[in-house]
Design an enzyme around this catalytic site. Sequence first.
Site, PDB file in Angstrom:
ATOM      1  N   HIS B 262      30.337  41.746  39.451  1.00  0.00           N
ATOM      2  CA  HIS B 262      28.520  42.955  39.579  1.00  0.00           C
ATOM      3  C   HIS B 262      28.531  43.736  40.645  1.00  0.00           C
ATOM      4  CE1 HIS B 262      24.319  43.080  37.897  1.00  0.00           C
ATOM      5  NE2 HIS B 262      23.947  43.492  39.005  1.00  0.00           N
ATOM      6  N   GLU B 263      27.761  43.367  41.276  1.00  0.00           N
ATOM      7  CA  GLU B 263      28.689  44.138  42.446  1.00  0.00           C
ATOM      8  C   GLU B 263      28.823  45.497  43.074  1.00  0.00           C
ATOM      9  OE1 GLU B 263      25.630  43.826  43.938  1.00  0.00           O
ATOM     10  OE2 GLU B 263      25.317  41.834  42.709  1.00  0.00           O
ATOM     11  N   HIS B 266      28.288  48.497  40.798  1.00  0.00           N
ATOM     12  CA  HIS B 266      26.921  49.115  41.197  1.00  0.00           C
ATOM     13  C   HIS B 266      28.093  49.511  42.360  1.00  0.00           C
ATOM     14  CE1 HIS B 266      24.041  47.777  40.130  1.00  0.00           C
ATOM     15  NE2 HIS B 266      23.627  46.878  40.162  1.00  0.00           N
ATOM     16  N   GLU B 292      22.353  49.420  36.844  1.00  0.00           N
ATOM     17  CA  GLU B 292      22.792  47.901  36.198  1.00  0.00           C
ATOM     18  C   GLU B 292      23.555  48.312  34.965  1.00  0.00           C
ATOM     19  OE1 GLU B 292      20.994  44.667  36.552  1.00  0.00           O
ATOM     20  OE2 GLU B 292      20.740  45.205  38.672  1.00  0.00           O
TER      21      GLU B 292
END
Lengths: 497, 497
Positions: B262-263, B266, B292
Amino acid sequence: MKTCSFDKLLPYLERGMALGTALNIMDWDANTAAPEEASEYTAKALGILSQEAFCALINPEVKEIIGQIDEESLSDKEKAILKKLKKEYKRSEAIPAEEMREFGELCSRATRVWQKAKQDNDFSIYAPYLEKLIAYKKKFAAYAKKGEEKLYDILLDEYEESFGMKELDRFFGKLKEEIIPLLKKVSEAEEIDDSFLYQEYEIEKQKEFNHFLAEYLGFDFKRGVIAESEHPFTTSWHNHDVRITTHYYKNNLTSAILSTIHESGHALYEQGVEDDLTQTLVGEGASCAMHESQSRFYENIIGRSQEFWEPLYPKLVETFPKQLMDVPLEKFVRALNKVKADLIRTEADELTYCLHIMVRYELEKQMIEEEASVKELPELWNQKYKEYLGVVPKEEKEGILQDVHWSMGDIGYFPSYALGNAFAAQIYHTMKKELPVEELLKQGRISEITKYLREHIHRYGALKEPRQLLKELTGEEFNPDYYIQYLKEKFEKVYHL
Amino acid sequence: MKTCSFDKLLPYLERGMALGTALNIMDWDANTAAPEEASEYTAKALGILSQEAFCALINPEVKEIIGQIDEESLSDKEKAILKKLKKEYKRSEAIPAEEMREFGELCSRATRVWQKAKQDNDFSIYAPYLEKLIAYKKKFAAYAKKGEEKLYDILLDEYEESFGMKELDRFFGKLKEEIIPLLKKVSEAEEIDDSFLYQEYEIEKQKEFNHFLAEYLGFDFKRGVIAESEHPFTTSWHNHDVRITTHYYKNNLTSAILSTIHESGHALYEQGVEDDLTQTLVGEGASCAMHESQSRFYENIIGRSQEFWEPLYPKLVETFPKQLMDVPLEKFVRALNKVKADLIRTEADELTYCLHIMVRYELEKQMIEEEASVKELPELWNQKYKEYLGVVPKEEKEGILQDVHWSMGDIGYFPSYALGNAFAAQIYHTMKKELPVEELLKQGRISEITKYLREHIHRYGALKEPRQLLKELTGEEFNPDYYIQYLKEKFEKVYHL
């Protein structure tokens, strides 16, 4: 008419503190965490903030307030802050802003060129930069000059107030007279075997031991952090956030240990500053030399003593049983005190360290006061190393190119290191009369030693000057004899002379 | 007469950038490194710098320059920067400085009280603060209100421009209609066994695998750092320094893995912004929802797919042979996609996640538009959880007290999370037509997928708005149907419905 209250300064002081904190954190981050390619971009932000931090305190409004403050009405703390601020004005006002900017740019270019010169082992590409740096420093000193003052004295004063050539000549003169013959005798004595320190020591276990060691020394992990960096250093943003770094080498046990003790010495000083002073201009250690006195007291005077290691050594053996099982405490401690006249200052032992500084002091004097040309410097360096340490650099990177200081514009800084050693020995001399130091160390009660230093030195930050701290603690003026005496006693004993 | 050149803004923009960078680094440091007792002191510096950063761009001089810039003559980049700046002015000018300051202080107090309330499981001590926060947010929205605008629309617009209640009602309406029945069917299907994910997984080995994973995903370690923190997050100071954190749990293999993916999503976005845009107001991702969309695209759409794990899973088994030797790839991937209607948003699976957001959206609407009293909120929360997810919090800390957002003054933020999911699905729908996504994943050629996203989204930073990016990439306006369709297809397959 003096009509301004000190409080008018507070917003400026606090803004300066805030910007200084940010710059410190960014510098720490750059040295411990930042990725390889970040610096070029982050530098843009750093440049703007550095300029801003400078102008936060050096500006016409602050100048006007300072001029109108009635000093009579100030507390000691306020007086000390004002004094520090005035010194900053004196230093920076003399120099035209344009030249200050040029000099800043020159330093940053010179540091990059120095790195390359060191890498390529080629002084000639760095020489023109060093020449310009020296010219600027002389010019700046000339701006500040009053009457018969010597330029190098003015530069020295910037780093360590009121320790000029007269005192340093005497100090280094004594060192020359006493330490060089001692070093000669040591070199002729039987060599100490320290080969066991250079076996393989697993880095994870080293880390564990060094963290334990810092805690043992009194480093407060609730108010501090230990990380890793290329070169060990200490930094802090206030007395509740003090950070040290260590560098671990797989084939060297004591490099990390001694630097952890050294940096913990700096850190104990900063963690020990009183809450009331932290985050002010007098919230840090009193001077470079006083700071070095603390780090070197812990590293050398205590950290290389048998009494210190008595309660600790079993834990070290337990951590590295294979490597140390057959090494008795006495042998380990002797190895920690091995003397070897060599080329690199940062790797020097306790006895020869000051001779490395002496070389630099004499060279700086020659560049500033005696018109030595930059071209001559490598040869002058080599001659002095030969004369004082009996070794000659084969390459410039092990000689004239080894230190970063000059490239950053720091000419006059080196003597602080030697003064720190001498302060430490003078403090130790008095401390021993008031505390059973060796007994305390044997019993693992090192906190009582730190308490003593905290009481007499740490808590004051820069509220008092080094000379005052020294006088109040030891009852006399700065006296380098204690240092000479300490070195002689110690190394005559270590080497059975 | 418009007479000012855009260049007049540059010193202000650069100063804002520099102060923003410092604040980001300090925030990162506080979350990853700072010692326990530092924050109270460091907060003094942070407070001063935050105020300074705000005023760097919001001040009369900048306002005057903005008023005099001839927009016709600007480049696209300059136009986008100016637009962002004007929006900032619009938002902050409406609010009296005094109220802004009070609100800032309220938020910082409310966050502390919220922490304590959560710890003590007692909403009543937090309720008066939340009440004041809501009152302020309504007041601020009223200042900015034009004509018939709704207050909650104004708040929503602050986080995700032009996504108001009309569109969100339609979006969440569809989710309600389609996802709740689907969840019901899933809940009645045979439960997926994921117990093997909760064995003991040595943290050092997890770290090793997660670093490998980030690199595999394309995270550039020369321009980025991975560290640990209590809650995973991503931050960056420019496209050459992007940082992510993970939190490792000994008894949970996939928590760290999914947060690393997830990170990294980003981070790939931030590392992919063009050099020309970085360190400007449009040098970061286009919006929260667009950000997101990238993190969730990597985490959910790719990161929970069998194709993604095909080349990777053997490495994971090799890292944890004892735990995974008997777990075939299919079983592992099914476990990653296990659905379990539960109470905590941050631990929710892909299917139920949006329902958690829906609860918050509906509650925010009620607080702002329908005069729901703060007292009623816990009960309203519980009713909605029961209705949509079939579970009821037994304690307030698992219910109304679970999220930090409101206490920080962020009312209107939650819908961005759900929009991000929907953006991702819409992008994925188009991407699949242009790239053999599944084949690429199987062959470990994920970089070609990232290249596609970089080309169409990342490189633009905030130069283009989310709606524009979406339109240019997918050829149509925002359309949540793709998301619904994606979820239905996926979970019908996973659960063999």
